[in-house]
Design an enzyme around this catalytic site. Structure first.
Site, PDB file in Angstrom:
ATOM      1  N   LYS A 102      13.044 -24.710 -33.021  1.00  0.00           N
ATOM      2  CA  LYS A 102      12.683 -23.608 -33.915  1.00  0.00           C
ATOM      3  C   LYS A 102      13.943 -22.882 -34.365  1.00  0.00           C
ATOM      4  O   LYS A 102      14.895 -22.726 -33.583  1.00  0.00           O
ATOM      5  CB  LYS A 102      11.758 -22.662 -33.142  1.00  0.00           C
ATOM      6  CG  LYS A 102      11.075 -21.588 -33.968  1.00  0.00           C
ATOM      7  CD  LYS A 102      10.053 -20.841 -33.098  1.00  0.00           C
ATOM      8  CE  LYS A 102       9.357 -19.729 -33.845  1.00  0.00           C
ATOM      9  NZ  LYS A 102       8.339 -19.052 -33.003  1.00  0.00           N
TER      10      LYS A 102
ATOM     11  N   SER B 139       3.798 -18.603 -34.993  1.00  0.00           N
ATOM     12  CA  SER B 139       4.934 -18.720 -35.874  1.00  0.00           C
ATOM     13  C   SER B 139       5.698 -20.034 -35.736  1.00  0.00           C
ATOM     14  O   SER B 139       6.493 -20.370 -36.606  1.00  0.00           O
ATOM     15  CB  SER B 139       5.906 -17.554 -35.635  1.00  0.00           C
ATOM     16  OG  SER B 139       6.444 -17.639 -34.327  1.00  0.00           O
TER      17      SER B 139
ATOM     18  N   SER C  55       2.532 -17.749 -30.446  1.00  0.00           N
ATOM     19  CA  SER C  55       3.262 -18.530 -31.453  1.00  0.00           C
ATOM     20  C   SER C  55       3.584 -19.970 -31.075  1.00  0.00           C
ATOM     21  O   SER C  55       4.077 -20.724 -31.912  1.00  0.00           O
ATOM     22  CB  SER C  55       4.560 -17.819 -31.846  1.00  0.00           C
ATOM     23  OG  SER C  55       4.280 -16.763 -32.728  1.00  0.00           O
TER      24      SER C  55
END
Lengths: 493, 102
Positions: free
Chosen positions: A79, A154, A178
């Protein structure tokens, strides 16, 4: 079967047996990325050269007979809120669009030490604030199972990358769902470890008392292998757990002791999608048929978690994001006095959701409101933790849906932040309590979208979650774990 | 009790050093009222005598020896600075007219 379709565990074995080279493995994923990425858009930054360079170095070491980590040569996507030295790290924000970290996050260092080739940095909601990856300042990511749907967020880019075989493994971060929510929306295993289990050093901070890094993968075994790389005490993170870490992959073996399973009423509520609930109950029945004791449990404070979370997380965010002022790094909008420069830089650099949360957090912390909002939320957090402590006196494992519905349409909740927040309703309380929580695929709905079940264990028992997820993978009725990516212009990938 | 958040937004945006465009402010005001109405529900709970959570796992405060240790070299600390002058971060004047008055 192509290399990119294999699990990380499979690739690890093939590499160790020298049936395949890491360069070949990486090339298979790079080819897959070239084909699929234009339709899914999971990555902010691609790093094919870094990946090939690492792969080739690992291959050389293997030929020389050097001792290698089991995941050496198995590539990964991470990420874009994890700092990578010398490699742009944006947090999907304009304010960090050109930020080149001067150091590696501890987990990135661990990945490099293990010899895992980095395929790229994945898309996310800006500063990890969101549940759909639509809050990325750059572009949205599509759900590989249906390109009109969101992949969740996310960590949506990480989930979409693994789901499509653009990476066998990914790291995400979970502040209030997330990792788990996108894992559920994309049909993956997603683990939020115990708070403090994985070092947060070099993870760009959103809400420090809640942020945790964790794996997303096709199988429980793959997540266990990755946890073996990243988990452990780190003196650079003062909230790091000073505890020995078990061998998660080895822990998957062996019998499961008689389990007491609590089905959380609030996480299978009346308004939830019936197919979501049915899929969870089917897995629960499977646990029951294999000797688990099943009972229902109500967490009395569960309904207050959302309120507490949406005061605590924005409050911490408003403080953490104070550092983006255009002075030391990031975007600078100019201005001839310091206050104008600060305000313009932040006004132009942050997107709408980040601004919303900064305003909520600043409000909750401001004079006259602190006691009623932030302090009250932190007391409610204590009560929520007590709920869990009481529940874990009776149960080894708590289960429910990961999300109230399967993946929703792109744009559906974009203008209604409260509805967006509610998509994490099942994930938030575990985060507030700091306990480990995992989403395991529970089936495919009638529209062809994946569904997930969330399982929660006492602190430091993420090994149990992985073990049960692995057990369910073997025992459940089989369903496809990866989608055929159907293109709007026809054809599939 | 619904709070009129419109009045607060200007003040809070100033505290947060955040410029908001008028239309942004307008859109946000309604959304923030909704969010805070939900968040405010926690005020129903009796938390008398409850300690606020400072660390979820009750870890002791971690301290280290106050010793200098290697840190990033100066050029790497400064490499991301949008405005830099020699070994400094460059910023606009903070206290205006001090020089002039002298």
């Amino acid at each position: 079967m192509e290399l990119y379709q294999k699990t990380a565990a499979n690739l690890s074995l093939m590499l160790q047996k020298k049936e395949v080279s890491s360069v070949e493995v990486v090339q298979s994923f790079l080819d897959r990325i070239e084909l699929v990425e234009p339709h899914v858009k999971a990555f902010i930054t691609h790093t094919p050269l870094i990946a090939l360079e690492t792969a080739s170095a690992v291959d050389k070491k293997r030929l020389l007979g050097e001792d290698l980590h089991p995941l050496a040569g198995v590539p990964i996507a991470i990420k874009d809120n994890l700092c990578t030295a010398g490699l742009r790290t944006t947090c999907a924000s304009r304010i960090l669009e050109n930020f080149i970290p001067p150091y590696d996050a501890t987990v990135v260092e661990a990945i490099k030490r293990a010899g895992m080739p980095l395929l790229g940095k994945t898309n996310m909601d800006e500063f990890a604030m969101g549940s759909s990856t639509e809050n990325s300042a750059f572009f949205s990511t599509a759900n590989p199972w249906n390109l009109d749907k969101v992949p969740g967020g996310s960590s949506g880019g990480s989930a979409a990358a693994v789901s499509t075989g653009m990476a066998p493994l990914a790291l995400g971060s979970d502040t209030g769902g997330s990792i788990r929510q996108p894992a559920s929306f994309c049909g993956l295993i997603g683990l939020r470890p115990t708070y403090g289990r994985v070092s947060r050093y070099g993870l760009i901070a959103f809400a420090s008392s809640l942020d945790q890094i964790g794996p997303l993968s096709l199988t429980a075994h793959d997540s266990a292998l990755l946890m073996d790389v990243v988990a452990g005490y780190d003196p650079l993170d003062s909230t790091s757990l000073p505890e020995a870490v078990p061998d998660y992959a080895a822990g998957l073996e062996g019998e499961i002791k008689k389990l007491r399973v609590g089905v959380i009423k609030q996480n299978l509520a009346d308004g939830f999608n019936p197919e979501v609930k049915a899929a969870v109950l089917k897995l629960v029945a499977l646990l029951g048929a294999n000797g688990a004791e099943i009972d229902e449990i109500s967490l009395p404070l569960a309904d207050y978690g959302l309120g507490a979370y949406y005061l605590i997380a924005p409050s911490e965010a408003s403080s953490n994001l104070g550092r983006y002022d255009g002075v030391r790094y990031g975007y600078n909008a100019g201005g001839d006095n310091i206050e104008v420069m600060f305000s313009r830089t932040r006004g132009e650099g942050f997107g709408p959701e980040v601004k919303r949360r900064i305003i909520i957090g600043t409000y909750a912390l401001s004079a006259g409101y602190y006691d009623a909002y932030y302090l009250q939320a932190m007391k409610v957090r204590t009560l929520i933790r007590r709920d869990y402590e009481a529940a874990f006196k009776k149960f080894d494992l708590l289960v429910g849906a990961t999300t109230p519905t399967p993946a929703f349409n792109i744009g559906e909740k974009a203008d209604d932040p409260l509805q967006m927040y509610l998509s994490d309703i099942c994930n938030i309380n575990d985060a507030l309590a700091g306990v480990p929580s995992l989403s395991v695929p529970s089936g495919i709905d009638s529209c062809g979208l994946p569904l997930g079940m969330q399982m929660t264990a006492p602190p430091s028992r993420e090994g149990l979650l992985l073990k049960i997820a692995g057990f369910l993978e073997q025992k459940r009725d089989p369903f496809p774990l990866r989608p055929r990516v159907k293109l709007s212009e026809g054809g599939e990938l | 009790m619904a709070v009129d958040f419109g009045k607060e937004v200007d003040h809070v945006a100033r505290l947060a050093r955040l410029t908001l465009e008028p239309e942004e402010k307008e859109r946000m005001t309604g959304q923030l009222s909704d969010i805070l109405d939900t968040a405010r529900r926690i005020q129903e709970l009796d938390t008398g005598g409850v300690e606020p959570t400072s660390h979820v796992l009750d870890l002791p405060v971690v301290l280290r020896e106050d010793e200098t240790r290697p840190s990033l070299p100066l050029n790497r600390v400064l490499q991301n600075a949008p405005r830099r002058q020699k070994n400094f971060f460059r910023v606009p004047s903070i206290i205006s007219n001090v020089q002039a008055e002298k």
